[in-house]
Design an enzyme around this catalytic site. Structure first.
Site, PDB file in Angstrom:
ATOM      1  N   LYS A 169       0.838  -1.209   0.000  1.00 26.62           N
ATOM      2  CA  LYS A 169       0.000   0.000   0.000  1.00 26.62           C
ATOM      3  C   LYS A 169       0.871   1.256   0.000  1.00 26.62           C
ATOM      4  O   LYS A 169       0.670   2.162  -0.801  1.00 26.62           O
ATOM      5  CB  LYS A 169      -0.932   0.038   1.233  1.00 26.62           C
ATOM      6  N   ARG A 175      -9.320   0.867   8.682  1.00 22.76           N
ATOM      7  CA  ARG A 175      -8.876  -0.484   9.035  1.00 22.76           C
ATOM      8  C   ARG A 175      -9.938  -1.224   9.842  1.00 22.76           C
ATOM      9  O   ARG A 175      -9.719  -2.383  10.202  1.00 22.76           O
ATOM     10  CB  ARG A 175      -7.598  -0.389   9.882  1.00 22.76           C
ATOM     11  N   ARG A 216      12.094  -5.980   5.405  1.00 21.34           N
ATOM     12  CA  ARG A 216      11.905  -4.529   5.182  1.00 21.34           C
ATOM     13  C   ARG A 216      12.876  -3.713   6.036  1.00 21.34           C
ATOM     14  O   ARG A 216      13.024  -3.932   7.230  1.00 21.34           O
ATOM     15  CB  ARG A 216      10.465  -4.139   5.528  1.00 21.34           C
ATOM     16  N   ARG A 265      11.462  -1.682  11.458  1.00 18.53           N
ATOM     17  CA  ARG A 265      10.351  -1.241  12.294  1.00 18.53           C
ATOM     18  C   ARG A 265      10.157  -2.227  13.431  1.00 18.53           C
ATOM     19  O   ARG A 265      10.256  -3.441  13.227  1.00 18.53           O
ATOM     20  CB  ARG A 265       9.064  -1.163  11.459  1.00 18.53           C
ATOM     21  N   ARG A 302      -0.022  -9.052  13.538  1.00 21.10           N
ATOM     22  CA  ARG A 302      -0.654  -8.027  12.688  1.00 21.10           C
ATOM     23  C   ARG A 302      -1.534  -8.683  11.618  1.00 21.10           C
ATOM     24  O   ARG A 302      -2.578  -8.147  11.256  1.00 21.10           O
ATOM     25  CB  ARG A 302       0.431  -7.143  12.034  1.00 21.10           C
TER      26      ARG A 302
HETATM   27  P1  AMP Z   1       1.101   0.741   8.808  1.00 22.55           P
HETATM   28  O1  AMP Z   1       2.264   1.648   8.642  1.00 22.55           O
HETATM   29  O2  AMP Z   1      -0.076   1.113   7.944  1.00 22.55           O
HETATM   30  O3  AMP Z   1       1.476  -0.720   8.701  1.00 22.55           O
HETATM   31  O4  AMP Z   1       0.580   0.945  10.310  1.00 22.55           O
HETATM   32  C1  AMP Z   1       1.409   0.636  11.416  1.00 22.55           C
HETATM   33  C2  AMP Z   1       0.579   0.553  12.683  1.00 22.55           C
HETATM   34  O5  AMP Z   1      -0.049   1.812  12.929  1.00 22.55           O
HETATM   35  C3  AMP Z   1      -0.567  -0.450  12.664  1.00 22.55           C
HETATM   36  O6  AMP Z   1      -0.140  -1.762  12.949  1.00 22.55           O
HETATM   37  C4  AMP Z   1      -1.465   0.123  13.749  1.00 22.55           C
HETATM   38  O7  AMP Z   1      -0.934  -0.132  15.031  1.00 22.55           O
HETATM   39  C5  AMP Z   1      -1.345   1.622  13.493  1.00 22.55           C
HETATM   40  N1  AMP Z   1      -2.354   2.089  12.519  1.00 22.55           N
HETATM   41  C6  AMP Z   1      -2.130   2.581  11.275  1.00 22.55           C
HETATM   42  N2  AMP Z   1      -3.273   2.905  10.673  1.00 22.55           N
HETATM   43  C7  AMP Z   1      -4.264   2.600  11.565  1.00 22.55           C
HETATM   44  C8  AMP Z   1      -5.676   2.669  11.527  1.00 22.55           C
HETATM   45  N3  AMP Z   1      -6.346   3.115  10.443  1.00 22.55           N
HETATM   46  N4  AMP Z   1      -6.362   2.258  12.624  1.00 22.55           N
HETATM   47  C9  AMP Z   1      -5.736   1.812  13.722  1.00 22.55           C
HETATM   48  N5  AMP Z   1      -4.413   1.695  13.820  1.00 22.55           N
HETATM   49  C10 AMP Z   1      -3.669   2.084  12.755  1.00 22.55           C
END
Ligand code: AMP
Length: 207
Positions: A13, A88, A122, A153, A164
């Site tokens: 994404k 999400r 990553r 990360r 996750r």
């Molecule tokens: P990402 O970078 O999109 O993989 O997001 C990393 C982390 O941020 C996720 O595992 C969640 O802990 C948090 N996060 C990101 N977007 C959301 C969302 N829309 N709702 C809730 N938590 C989020």
């Protein structure tokens, strides 16, 4: 065009949203990036979010919805955007419907094997933010573009990746049926190579 990129962690994404922004000018609105930025700045929101993110849990809906509401009100989001990592949960999708019209929801489909390979390798440059895969780096500590330090990360550790994925299946996957009902959903299989996946994504978006 107001676009949502839906998909499991590691689907690509962020990678494809960043390219779409560079080539077509649609701002990439990544809730993950916004939360990490808040953590880096030590804001109250960042402090509240950090425990959830490091554990691979979702940050509470009201926190992310408030953040997205503010972001979508910015001038650069008035002529199209790509939402990367939001919504999400079904509650987030319902809240979003009250904020803005969505034109297309693109579901980026990947196998679990792809997710484990991509996220396990990553690496992210702490200085310029570019993302790499360890298998394609001569030195997995140093950014080949700017010389910055490459980091992994905290939530890309193997056990957190699996958690996750569970969270994705339980809380985010129901969005596929939700958007199917609205007729906005399109799907692209994106296990292969990035260049081909990007072409398929552009074809699905019709741009
Ligand atoms: P990402 O970078 O999109 O993989 O997001 C990393 C982390 O941020 C996720 O595992 C969640 O802990 C948090 N996060 C990101 N977007 C959301 C969302 N829309 N709702 C809730 N938590 C989020």
């Amino acid at each position: 065009m107001n676009i949502i990129f839906l998909g499991a962690p590691g689907a690509g994404k962020g990678t494809h949203a960043a390219r779409l922004m560079a080539e077509k000018g649609f701002p990439q609105i990544s809730t993950g990036d916004m939360l990490r930025q808040n953590i880096a700045e030590g804001s109250a929101l960042g402090l509240a979010a950090k425990g959830y993110i490091d554990a691979g849990e979702l940050v509470p809906d009201e926190v992310v919805i408030g953040m997205v509401r503010e972001r979508l009100a910015q001038p650069d989001a008035q002529n199209g955007f790509v939402l990367d990592g939001f919504p999400r949960t079904v509650s987030q999708a319902v809240a979003l419907e009250e904020l803005v019209r969505i034109d297309v929801v693109l579901n980026l489909k990947v196998t679990q094997q792809t997710v484990l390979e991509r996220l396990g390798g990553r690496r992210i440059c702490a200085a310029c933010g570019k993302v790499f895969h360890a298998s394609r780096l001569q030195d997995d500590q140093v950014c080949p573009l700017c010389g910055g330090q490459l980091i992994q990360r905290a939530d890309d550790k193997p056990e957190t990746i699996l958690h996750r994925l569970e969270v994705y299946r339980e809380q985010t996957e129901p969005l596929i049926a939700h958007y199917q009902k609205t007729g906005l959903l399109k799907s692209v299989q994106v296990d292969g190579e990035a260049e081909k996946n990007y072409r398929d994504i552009m074809k699905a978006l019709g741009i």
